[in-house]
Design an enzyme around this catalytic site. Structure first.
Site, PDB file in Angstrom:
ATOM      1  N   GLY A  47       0.837  -1.192   0.000  1.00 13.04           N
ATOM      2  CA  GLY A  47       0.000   0.000   0.000  1.00 13.04           C
ATOM      3  C   GLY A  47       0.871   1.241   0.000  1.00 13.04           C
ATOM      4  CD  GLN A  96       3.475   5.706   2.707  1.00 16.22           C
ATOM      5  OE1 GLN A  96       2.504   5.199   2.166  1.00 16.22           O
ATOM      6  NE2 GLN A  96       4.439   4.982   3.249  1.00 16.22           N
ATOM      7  CB  CYS A 136       5.366   2.128   7.556  1.00 16.26           C
ATOM      8  SG  CYS A 136       4.958   3.659   6.713  1.00 16.26           S
ATOM      9  CG  LEU A 137       6.689   1.056   1.451  1.00 17.55           C
ATOM     10  CD1 LEU A 137       6.032   1.409   0.130  1.00 17.55           C
ATOM     11  CD2 LEU A 137       7.811   0.058   1.253  1.00 17.55           C
ATOM     12  CG  HIS A 162      -0.515   1.510   7.381  1.00 19.43           C
ATOM     13  ND1 HIS A 162       0.390   0.991   8.293  1.00 19.43           N
ATOM     14  CD2 HIS A 162       0.216   2.285   6.545  1.00 19.43           C
ATOM     15  CE1 HIS A 162       1.608   1.448   8.007  1.00 19.43           C
ATOM     16  NE2 HIS A 162       1.535   2.228   6.945  1.00 19.43           N
ATOM     17  CD  GLU A 163      -1.044   2.680   2.851  1.00 19.53           C
ATOM     18  OE1 GLU A 163      -0.438   3.765   2.925  1.00 19.53           O
ATOM     19  OE2 GLU A 163      -0.455   1.581   2.964  1.00 19.53           O
ATOM     20  CG  HIS A 172       0.749   6.954   5.560  1.00 22.89           C
ATOM     21  ND1 HIS A 172       1.895   7.376   6.180  1.00 22.89           N
ATOM     22  CD2 HIS A 172       0.917   5.629   5.332  1.00 22.89           C
ATOM     23  CE1 HIS A 172       2.722   6.335   6.340  1.00 22.89           C
ATOM     24  NE2 HIS A 172       2.153   5.262   5.827  1.00 22.89           N
TER      25      HIS A 172
HETATM   26 ZN    ZN Z   1       2.906   3.346   5.804  1.00 26.81          ZN
END
Ligand code: ZN
Length: 173
Positions: free
Chosen positions: A46, A51, A91-92, A133-134, A137
């Site tokens: 995702g 991000q 998480c990226l 989660h997204e 963000h």
């Molecule tokens: Zn993340």
């Protein structure tokens, strides 16, 4: 298409609250394609626009093993939540760190698809966790905000160390 740079904690730009998408045009669709390419290349399951330093309410996901189930959610909104589930998240934007987070097990979410059509969907399992989660963000929130301040300090150090000595990371959102 292009691979975009992913912001990493503690970059303050990850704390910006994204604004609603007002126009869905070719530019936005190109951005969506870039986000998918960036997410698949990372690799992640995702990616939120925040991000990649684009502060509009837009996220992409693909939680399938075969990487053939892409979803785009524009202006996503959680209408209802049910149950609780705890799982290890990554998480990226917080590379190399996983920890347990408790979220709703099932959600009902409304959004616009890539052509601007209104959608409403009941989602559960990994996809529901990923969407929550997204959306966090897009609100300037990271999964590590659910952890203690002591843990966040530790993570900051781990990330600094990794920047000096990069190593391959695990599947992350
Ligand atoms: Zn993340």
């Amino acid at each position: 298409m292009a691979i975009l740079k992913i912001l990493e904690f503690p970059d303050p730009k990850l704390r910006r609250k994204a604004l609603p998408v007002e126009v869905i045009d070719k530019n936005l669709q190109a951005r969506i394609d870039d986000m998918f390419e960036t997410m698949y290349a990372a690799p992640g399951i995702g990616l939120a626009a925040t991000q990649v330093d684009f502060h509009k309410r837009l996220l992409v996901t693909d939680v399938s093993n075969e990487k053939n189930d892409p979803h785009v959610l524009i202006n996503p909104e959680i209408l209802s939540r049910e149950g609780e589930t705890t799982s290890k998240e990554g998480c990226l934007s917080v590379p190399g760190y996983l920890d347990e987070v408790t979220r709703a097990e099932e959600i009902s979410v409304s959004y616009l698809d890539r052509n601007g059509a209104n959608k409403e969907q009941e989602v559960s399992g990994l996809l529901a966790i990923c969407i929550q989660h997204e959306i966090d963000h897009l609100n300037g929130k990271l999964f590590i905000d659910y952890l203690s301040e002591a843990k966040r300090q530790k993570i900051r150090k781990i990330i600094q160390k990794q920047r000096q000595n990069p190593s391959p990371s695990s599947p992350v959102y």
